[in-house]
Design an enzyme around this catalytic site. Structure first.
Site, PDB file in Angstrom:
ATOM      1  N   ARG A   1     -10.798   1.024   7.689  1.00  0.00           N
ATOM      2  CA  ARG A   1     -10.441  -0.367   7.959  1.00  0.00           C
ATOM      3  C   ARG A   1     -11.582  -1.140   8.595  1.00  0.00           C
ATOM      4  NH1 ARG A   1      -4.546   0.695   8.428  1.00  0.00           N
ATOM      5  NH2 ARG A   1      -3.412  -1.252   8.527  1.00  0.00           N
TER       6      ARG A   1
ATOM      7  N   ARG B   1      11.178  -5.974   5.526  1.00  0.00           N
ATOM      8  CA  ARG B   1      10.599  -4.642   5.326  1.00  0.00           C
ATOM      9  C   ARG B   1      11.276  -3.583   6.205  1.00  0.00           C
ATOM     10  NH1 ARG B   1       4.283  -2.966   5.365  1.00  0.00           N
ATOM     11  NH2 ARG B   1       4.209  -3.490   7.563  1.00  0.00           N
TER      12      ARG B   1
ATOM     13  N   ARG C   1      -2.458  -8.810  13.160  1.00  0.00           N
ATOM     14  CA  ARG C   1      -2.937  -7.745  12.257  1.00  0.00           C
ATOM     15  C   ARG C   1      -3.650  -8.352  11.053  1.00  0.00           C
ATOM     16  NH1 ARG C   1       2.716  -5.630  11.757  1.00  0.00           N
ATOM     17  NH2 ARG C   1       2.147  -4.239  10.061  1.00  0.00           N
TER      18      ARG C   1
ATOM     19  N   ARG D   1      10.045  -1.278  11.463  1.00  0.00           N
ATOM     20  CA  ARG D   1       8.869  -0.811  12.201  1.00  0.00           C
ATOM     21  C   ARG D   1       8.703  -1.639  13.462  1.00  0.00           C
ATOM     22  NH1 ARG D   1       3.802  -0.207   8.274  1.00  0.00           N
ATOM     23  NH2 ARG D   1       2.885  -1.149  10.115  1.00  0.00           N
TER      24      ARG D   1
ATOM     25  N   LYS E   1       0.826  -1.214   0.000  1.00  0.00           N
ATOM     26  CA  LYS E   1       0.000   0.000   0.000  1.00  0.00           C
ATOM     27  C   LYS E   1       0.862   1.267   0.000  1.00  0.00           C
ATOM     28  CE  LYS E   1      -2.513  -0.557   3.814  1.00  0.00           C
ATOM     29  NZ  LYS E   1      -1.955  -1.771   4.423  1.00  0.00           N
TER      30      LYS E   1
HETATM   31  P1  AMP Z   1      -0.357   0.338   8.723  1.00  0.00           P
HETATM   32  O1  AMP Z   1       0.897   1.153   8.673  1.00  0.00           O
HETATM   33  O2  AMP Z   1      -1.391   0.800   7.744  1.00  0.00           O
HETATM   34  O3  AMP Z   1      -0.065  -1.139   8.631  1.00  0.00           O
HETATM   35  O4  AMP Z   1      -0.987   0.573  10.192  1.00  0.00           O
HETATM   36  C1  AMP Z   1      -0.270   0.217  11.363  1.00  0.00           C
HETATM   37  C2  AMP Z   1      -1.233   0.056  12.532  1.00  0.00           C
HETATM   38  O5  AMP Z   1      -1.918   1.296  12.784  1.00  0.00           O
HETATM   39  C3  AMP Z   1      -2.342  -0.955  12.315  1.00  0.00           C
HETATM   40  O6  AMP Z   1      -1.915  -2.280  12.600  1.00  0.00           O
HETATM   41  C4  AMP Z   1      -3.392  -0.460  13.310  1.00  0.00           C
HETATM   42  O7  AMP Z   1      -3.037  -0.818  14.631  1.00  0.00           O
HETATM   43  C5  AMP Z   1      -3.261   1.045  13.212  1.00  0.00           C
HETATM   44  N1  AMP Z   1      -4.185   1.623  12.199  1.00  0.00           N
HETATM   45  C6  AMP Z   1      -3.846   2.228  11.028  1.00  0.00           C
HETATM   46  N2  AMP Z   1      -4.946   2.656  10.374  1.00  0.00           N
HETATM   47  C7  AMP Z   1      -6.010   2.304  11.141  1.00  0.00           C
HETATM   48  C8  AMP Z   1      -7.419   2.439  10.998  1.00  0.00           C
HETATM   49  N3  AMP Z   1      -7.967   3.010   9.903  1.00  0.00           N
HETATM   50  N4  AMP Z   1      -8.213   1.935  11.983  1.00  0.00           N
HETATM   51  C9  AMP Z   1      -7.687   1.365  13.077  1.00  0.00           C
HETATM   52  N5  AMP Z   1      -6.368   1.182  13.278  1.00  0.00           N
HETATM   53  C10 AMP Z   1      -5.518   1.654  12.318  1.00  0.00           C
END
Ligand code: AMP
Length: 210
Positions: A88, A125, A167, A156, A14
Site C-alpha cells: 500500500r 457492506r 482511508r 466492520r 478487492k
Molecule cells: P482493508 O481490509 O484492506 O481495507 O484494510 C483495513 C485496514 O488495515 C486499512 O485501513 C489499514 O489501516 C490496514 N492495512 C491493511 N493493509 C495494510 C498495508 N499493506 N499497509 C498498512 N496498513 C494496512
C-alpha cells in the site's frame, strides 16, 4: 507461476475478486486487512497497537505489516499467491520487489472506483463471520451470505463514513502512486470496478486464460 497483487480503494471489491481469483487459479491469498483485524480480535499486544491505527483510518507502519507479510509468504511461496491490500506504500512495494524476504509480483491488478460510489457501498457492506466473504446488503433485506448461506454477517468496525474518508485520502496519497510504479514495470492492469462483480471477474478471467 502467478504472484498477484490486488490494489483498490476501500469497498472497491478487492475481497470479492480475491476469493474468485483464488478459486480460479488455485492459489493461496492473504488479505492484510483481515490478518490485522484477526490480530485485533485476539486482544494481543500487537493487536492493540494495530487497533490504534485501523480505527482512526491510518495505515499501520510499514515495518510492522512487512514483517507479517514476509512471514506469510515464507509459508506460501511454492504455489504462487495473491496479496489483497499489500503493498500500500512505495516502501512496501520496493521491499516486495527487491528484498530477499519477499518475491516480486508478476502482475498488479488495480480496481478503479469513484469516491462517491464507494461511500454508498460502505453503508451496505458486511463481512461473513463464517467464510470471510464481503457481502453487500440492501436496506431492509434479509442478511445472508451468498457464498456459504450463513446469516452471521457483521459490520466492520472501521466502516463508517468519516473513517472511510480518511482511508480514502491515504489511499490517494500513498497507494495510488504505485499505479505508476507498476505501470513502469509493465505489470499493471487497471479495471473499472464500478461494473458488477461478475463483469469485473470476467475481465480478470479473460486475462488469465490468454
Ligand atoms: P482493508 O481490509 O484492506 O481495507 O484494510 C483495513 C485496514 O488495515 C486499512 O485501513 C489499514 O489501516 C490496514 N492495512 C491493511 N493493509 C495494510 C498495508 N499493506 N499497509 C498498512 N496498513 C494496512
Amino acid at each position: 507461476m502467478h504472484r498477484i497483487i490486488l490494489m483498490g480503494p476501500p469497498a472497491s471489491g478487492k475481497g470479492t475478486q480475491s476469493l474468485r481469483i483464488q478459486k480460479l487459479l488455485g492459489i493461496p491469498a492473504l488479505s492484510t486487512g483481515n490478518l490485522l483485524r484477526r490480530e485485533v480480535e485476539s486482544g494481543s499486544e500487537l493487536g492493540q497497537e494495530v487497533d490504534s491505527y485501523i480505527n482512526r483510518g491510518a495505515y499501520v507502519p510499514d515495518e510492522l505489516i512487512m514483517k507479517m507479510v514476509s512471514k506469510w509468504l515464507a509459508d506460501n511461496e511454492e504455489k504462487g499467491w495473491l496479496l489483497d491490500g499489500f503493498p500500500r506504500t512505495l516502501a512496501q512495494a520496493e521491499a516486495l520487489e527487491n528484498d530477499d524476504a519477499f518475491q516480486a509480483p508478476t502482475i498488479a491488478i488495480a480496481l478503479d472506483v469513484a469516491e462517491e460510489v464507494l461511500v454508498g457501498r460502505i453503508a451496505g457492506r458486511r463481512e461473513c463471520s463464517s467464510c470471510g466473504a464481503t457481502v453487500r446488503v440492501e436496506p431492509g433485506a434479509e442478511e445472508v451470505c451468498p457464498e456459504c448461506g450463513s446469516t452471521e454477517l457483521t459490520v466492520r468496525s472501521d466502516d463508517d463514513v468519516e473513517n472511510f474518508r480518511r482511508r480514502y485520502a491515504n489511499y490517494r496519497e500513498l497507494t495510488q502512486p504505485l499505479f505508476d510504479y507498476y505501470a513502469a514495470k509493465g505489470k499493471l492492469i487497471t479495471l473499472d470496478g464500478t461494473t458488477s462483480p461478475d463483469a469485473v471477474f470476467s475481465v480478470i478471467e479473460n486475462h488469465f486464460s490468454q
